[in-house]
Design an enzyme around this catalytic site. Sequence first.
Site, PDB file in Angstrom:
ATOM      1  N   CYS A 175      38.253  37.837  32.813  1.00 22.68           N
ATOM      2  CA  CYS A 175      37.288  38.871  33.186  1.00 22.68           C
ATOM      3  C   CYS A 175      37.922  40.257  33.100  1.00 22.68           C
ATOM      4  O   CYS A 175      38.670  40.657  33.993  1.00 22.68           O
ATOM      5  CB  CYS A 175      36.757  38.621  34.606  1.00 22.68           C
ATOM      6  SG  CYS A 175      35.550  39.849  35.155  1.00 22.68           S
TER       7      CYS A 175
ATOM      8  N   CYS B 296      36.682  42.594  35.904  1.00 23.52           N
ATOM      9  CA  CYS B 296      37.271  42.317  37.214  1.00 23.52           C
ATOM     10  C   CYS B 296      38.714  42.805  37.296  1.00 23.52           C
ATOM     11  O   CYS B 296      39.121  43.384  38.316  1.00 23.52           O
ATOM     12  CB  CYS B 296      37.260  40.810  37.488  1.00 23.52           C
ATOM     13  SG  CYS B 296      35.682  40.000  37.225  1.00 23.52           S
ATOM     14  N   ASP B 297      39.484  42.570  36.238  1.00 20.48           N
ATOM     15  CA  ASP B 297      40.934  42.740  36.327  1.00 20.48           C
ATOM     16  C   ASP B 297      41.528  43.817  35.422  1.00 20.48           C
ATOM     17  O   ASP B 297      42.721  44.104  35.515  1.00 20.48           O
ATOM     18  CB  ASP B 297      41.622  41.401  36.003  1.00 20.48           C
ATOM     19  CG  ASP B 297      41.206  40.296  36.964  1.00 20.48           C
ATOM     20  OD1 ASP B 297      40.963  40.611  38.139  1.00 20.48           O
ATOM     21  OD2 ASP B 297      41.116  39.139  36.525  1.00 20.48           O
TER      22      ASP B 297
END
Length: 310
Positions: free
Chosen positions: A134, A137-138
């Site tokens: 992701c 997300c990261d």
Amino acid sequence: MLDLAIIGGGPAGLSAGLYATRGGLKNVVMFEKGLPGGQITSSSEIENYPGSAEILSGLDFMAPWSEQCMRFGLKHAMEEVSRISKNADGTFTIALSGGKSEQAKSVIVCTGSTPKKANFEGEAEFFGKGVSTCATCDGFFYKNKEVVALGGGDTALEEALYLSHICSKVYLVHRRDTFRASPSTIEKVKNNPKIELILNVTVKKAYGDKTGLNGIIVVDAEGKERDIAVPGVFVFVGMNVNNAILKQEDGSFLCDMDENGNVVVDLNMHTSVKGLFAAGDLRIKASKQVVCAAGDGATAGIQALEYVNH
């Protein structure tokens, strides 16, 4: 008893709930353990949904869907479904974690899919410690650092472009010399000076220490290795359908499936079991696009409405 149980809260499930409740079904529950929105909420950008000219993140794009789709009476149950089974009277039992269950006249399964693993050495060891699926997300954790994006489809290339806005450099690693992405996306990647293409290679292993990932080693067809020292690797190599809730106690599936575990449906999202419908990434020949999942959900919602009423 529920008129309709919808399993999954992504674009397909929400759209199914909207059309079923707006069409007149009164007792419709969408079972989604987390917040509605589905996997698309982790996407970095949505730019190809018809009628939505503004480029939005998946999270921002899905934000208004819940309010709209629940306006006509769709209920959200934050419960995890463990199995769906058919009763002798033609109804369905929705088994929930914790031993509870619900009965429903009809069911739409919209459980979607999850990212596949690339299955290279060290992938599991460093997952969450440098290996991710992701970028939204990261990606922020690798600001101004070099990273690898692994894959050759639309998702891999789109996420490589997203990461290029955050990271100092993105190595796009792919096992072939051609991509399965849309031509416009391929062109953007090739013209991006911060993206280096590393083609016709496979990942041999990821390596690091207790603090996390330090890099990966790739190898070409002739056995020549290359060490790419990066703290982050983003894996985008396809999806696995989430079909576990359709497995029965004897190991068989509730309805017909293809050899890859996708639910066999007709053009109206009917499965081989009356009253059971499937929509979105779970079904055969799914395009795995938000607009297609939403269309599937709308079709399934209308068909469930007709099934219950008649």
